[in-house]
Design a protein around this motif. Structure first.
Motif, mmCIF file in Angstrom:
data_model
loop_
_atom_site.group_PDB
_atom_site.id
_atom_site.type_symbol
_atom_site.label_atom_id
_atom_site.label_comp_id
_atom_site.label_asym_id
_atom_site.label_seq_id
_atom_site.Cartn_x
_atom_site.Cartn_y
_atom_site.Cartn_z
ATOM 1 N N LEU A 110 0.179 -9.533 17.561
ATOM 2 C CA LEU A 110 1.442 -8.852 17.309
ATOM 3 C C LEU A 110 2.287 -8.758 18.575
ATOM 4 O O LEU A 110 3.507 -8.963 18.552
ATOM 5 N N ALA A 111 1.634 -8.458 19.692
ATOM 6 C CA ALA A 111 2.373 -8.381 20.951
ATOM 7 C C ALA A 111 2.962 -9.736 21.315
ATOM 8 O O ALA A 111 4.122 -9.836 21.751
ATOM 9 N N ALA A 112 2.179 -10.803 21.142
ATOM 10 C CA ALA A 112 2.681 -12.141 21.453
ATOM 11 C C ALA A 112 3.831 -12.527 20.535
ATOM 12 O O ALA A 112 4.821 -13.144 20.959
ATOM 13 N N ALA A 113 3.768 -12.139 19.266
ATOM 14 C CA ALA A 113 4.839 -12.471 18.335
ATOM 15 C C ALA A 113 6.129 -11.756 18.714
ATOM 16 O O ALA A 113 7.216 -12.342 18.671
ATOM 17 N N LYS A 114 6.032 -10.481 19.102
ATOM 18 C CA LYS A 114 7.230 -9.747 19.516
ATOM 19 C C LYS A 114 7.854 -10.374 20.750
ATOM 20 O O LYS A 114 9.072 -10.505 20.877
ATOM 21 N N LEU A 115 7.009 -10.771 21.706
ATOM 22 C CA LEU A 115 7.516 -11.391 22.931
ATOM 23 C C LEU A 115 8.218 -12.715 22.622
ATOM 24 O O LEU A 115 9.307 -12.997 23.154
ATOM 25 N N GLU A 116 7.614 -13.522 21.760
ATOM 26 C CA GLU A 116 8.227 -14.798 21.407
ATOM 27 C C GLU A 116 9.568 -14.590 20.703
ATOM 28 O O GLU A 116 10.540 -15.311 20.967
ATOM 29 N N LYS A 117 9.650 -13.580 19.823
ATOM 30 C CA LYS A 117 10.896 -13.305 19.128
ATOM 31 C C LYS A 117 11.995 -12.882 20.098
ATOM 32 O O LYS A 117 13.149 -13.312 19.998
ATOM 33 N N SER A 118 11.637 -12.017 21.046
ATOM 34 C CA SER A 118 12.634 -11.559 22.004
ATOM 35 C C SER A 118 13.136 -12.715 22.881
ATOM 36 O O SER A 118 14.337 -12.851 23.142
#
Length: 288
Positions: A153-161
């Protein structure tokens, strides 16, 4: 030739693979054709050339009968007879098949049939009840999966940002005419822009269609009063009287308003003027 006493003496005093001694007082038998499960002379299926037992296969009871006539053929040693599902009918069939057998074997088979029917009924009830099945939980695996989920989840948020920031910079023209940006994100942006453009066109077309529709209104019609109709009758009557009195005068002119075909009066362009002409008669001389 089979000798039952000799076989039992060997089994009882010697070795038997089906014998299971749990306690000193009692010895059990693991043979599947044993009617009682006890290791004794009357219950042993190997030491009795005439034997019968009942077995259950997939919810159906079968009567297995062993006779001395088939001892020479081990493949056909046991006769398999299917019993009906009804308990009373099954008991009647057991009595019929074991009519002249020892009472001990008949009694033990009936007792075995009763127990099998009882546990089949309990199985059906438990199956209908639908009890919850207990499943073991491995806490170590759960902790590992939870940590992996948090990291994902943390990696997905970072990629989205990062993706949103790069797209904003691309729109603003920060990188100039760059051409090596990801094709997937570029296609997504193009699709979003096309959808917005199509939506705007559809809205404009709908507005134009609404403007083109004419506004229809219903207005009350103009109807003449009875007073107007009376005035017109008076005028026509007055004209008729003038025509009768001045029949010889062809130069008399009058202006009379007439109705239109639709029943409406025409508007007068000027004031109403009435002109009269008088004719003088010459006096003839009288002869004296």
């Amino acid at each position: 030739m089979q000798h039952d006493e000799l076989i039992w003496s060997i089994i009882n005093h010697g070795f038997c693979s089906f014998k299971a001694q749990v306690a000193k007082e009692q010895t059990f038998c693991k043979n599947e054709y044993n009617a009682t499960g006890l290791c004794n002379r009357q219950s042993c299926p190997l030491a009795n050339s005439r034997y019968a037992t009942i077995k259950e296969e997939e919810g159906i009871c079968y009567l297995f009968v062993k006779t001395i006539e088939r001892a020479h053929s081990p493949k056909n040693l046991w006769e398999k007879i299917k019993l009906p599902r009804n308990y009373t009918q099954a008991l009647a069939l057991v009595d019929k098949q074991l009519a002249y057998w020892p009472k001990y074997i008949v009694h033990k088979n009936k007792q075995r049939l009763t127990k099998i029917h009882q546990y089949l009924i309990r199985m059906r009830k438990l199956r209908k009840r639908g009890e919850k099945k207990l499943v073991p939980i491995n806490k170590k695996v759960e902790r590992r999966e939870a940590s992996r989920e948090r990291k994902a989840l943390a990696a997905a948020k970072l990629e989205k940002s990062i993706e949103s920031e790069l797209l904003e910079r691309l729109k603003q023209g920060t990188y100039g005419e760059i051409y090596n940006y990801p094709a997937k994100e570029y296609k997504e942006v193009l699709e979003d822009a096309e959808e917005e453009f199509e939506n705007e066109i559809e809205e404009e077309l709908e507005d134009e269609e609404e403007d083109e529709e004419p506004d229809v209104e219903y207005v009350e019609g103009d109807f003449e009063d009875d007073s107007d109709m009376e005035d017109m009758d008076d005028i026509w009557n007055h004209n008729d009287d003038d025509d009768d009195s001045d029949h010889g005068n062809e130069n008399k002119k009058r202006s009379i308003d007439k109705k239109d075909l639709n029943g409406k009066k025409k508007k007068r362009k000027g004031p109403y003027v009435e002109i009269e002409y008088e004719q003088e008669e010459e006096d003839t001389p009288q002869l004296a």
